[in-house]
Design an enzyme around this catalytic site. Structure first.
Site, PDB file in Angstrom:
ATOM      1  CB  SER A  85       6.051  16.121  -7.446  1.00 25.08           C
ATOM      2  OG  SER A  85       7.250  15.666  -6.869  1.00 25.08           O
ATOM      3  CG  HIS A 190       7.894  11.155  -8.013  1.00 25.10           C
ATOM      4  ND1 HIS A 190       7.128  11.138  -6.866  1.00 25.10           N
ATOM      5  CD2 HIS A 190       8.144  12.456  -8.276  1.00 25.10           C
ATOM      6  CE1 HIS A 190       6.911  12.383  -6.465  1.00 25.10           C
ATOM      7  NE2 HIS A 190       7.537  13.207  -7.298  1.00 25.10           N
TER       8      HIS A 190
END
Length: 267
Positions: A85, A190
């Site tokens: 991430s 996300h």
């Protein structure tokens, strides 16, 4: 390979033990110029402040790079990198695809846009442990605005959940014999809630020189190394904020490509 850690790993005092390295001193100075007070926040302030997305992401960017420089000093440079991430941005800087200045600009915008989106949409991240990814996907799909988004391990998948869907998600996980653990993040990342962040990043990246990495950087979005086309690289990074982190598949691909030793760089 170096694996650059993601949000949730942050802790007060992180990277303190790297501060004597020349590269880290330069990094700290640049980061503190861009984000005044950031280094003090990382090293001395309260955990609650550090856990705010707008602070966490720049802090993790700096800490991950600092630990990468320390690991390189101690054990030599890696043959490839990957970031989880937020860790993908320092991984790209480390690999020479982005300048430190551009990396700081990108992480600052990413943090503020994702923070704004999380305030607007709410939501939480729930780690589901003990169930396979397919089962977690089925459970998430049955709840209100819940998505399987971070594929951390064969039996650990993180779900981005709406505030309305959290309780029913946790109950369904328990019913299936799994465990549901909330993560130390301030929103549901996300997932489609983060599409404004993807749009904003895409706009910023239009004016950024995004070079071909000097070593392979495996992308969360594709599970493969960033390619030769600059426009495609920019699209991959922008879409990462609102797309799943397919970490299990990424590690399998890295192993298939010959990587046999992995070092996590981060707190």
């Amino acid at each position: 390979a170096f694996l650059f850690a993601g949000q949730g790993a942050q802790k007060v005092g992180m990277a303190k033990e790297t501060a004597d390295l020349k590269k880290v001193k330069t990094l700290f100075e640049a980061a503190d110029k861009k984000f005044p007070g950031l280094i003090r926040l990382m090293l001395e302030r309260e955990q609650e402040q550090l856990n705010r997305t707008v602070n966490t992401q720049p802090a993790m960017f700096v800490a991950d790079l600092a630990y990468a420089y320390k690991a390189e000093e101690e054990n030599g440079a890696p043959q490839a990198v990957c970031g989880f991430s937020v860790g993908e941005i320092p991984a790209l800087v480390y690999a020479g695809a982005l300048s430190l200045s551009d990396g700081l600009d990108i992480i600052g915008l990413r943090a503020s846009l994702m923070d704004e989106a999380s305030v607007k949409c709410g939501g939480k991240m729930i780690a589901v442990i003990g169930l396979d990814a397919k089962t977690v996907e089925e459970i998430a799909a049955a709840q209100a605005d819940c998505w399987a988004v971070n594929y951390n391990a064969p039996l650990q998948t993180v779900v981005a959940a709406s505030n309305a869907g959290v309780d029913s998600l946790c109950a369904a996980v328990k019913e299936k014999g799994g465990r549901a653990l909330p993560l130390k993040v301030s929103g549901a990342f996300h997932c489609p809630y983060m599409l404004p962040a993807t749009k904003g990043l895409a706009e910023l990246l239009k004016g950024v020189i995004f070079a071909e990495p000097k070593i392979p950087v495996y992308a969360n979005l594709t599970t493969l190394p960033y390619g030769k086309d600059e426009a495609e690289r920019k699209d991959t990074l922008a879409r990462q904020a609102s797309s799943p982190v397919r970490f299990v598949e990424t590690l399998k691909n890295m192993k298939a490509d010959g990587i046999c030793e992995f070092t996590e760089v981060g707190p």
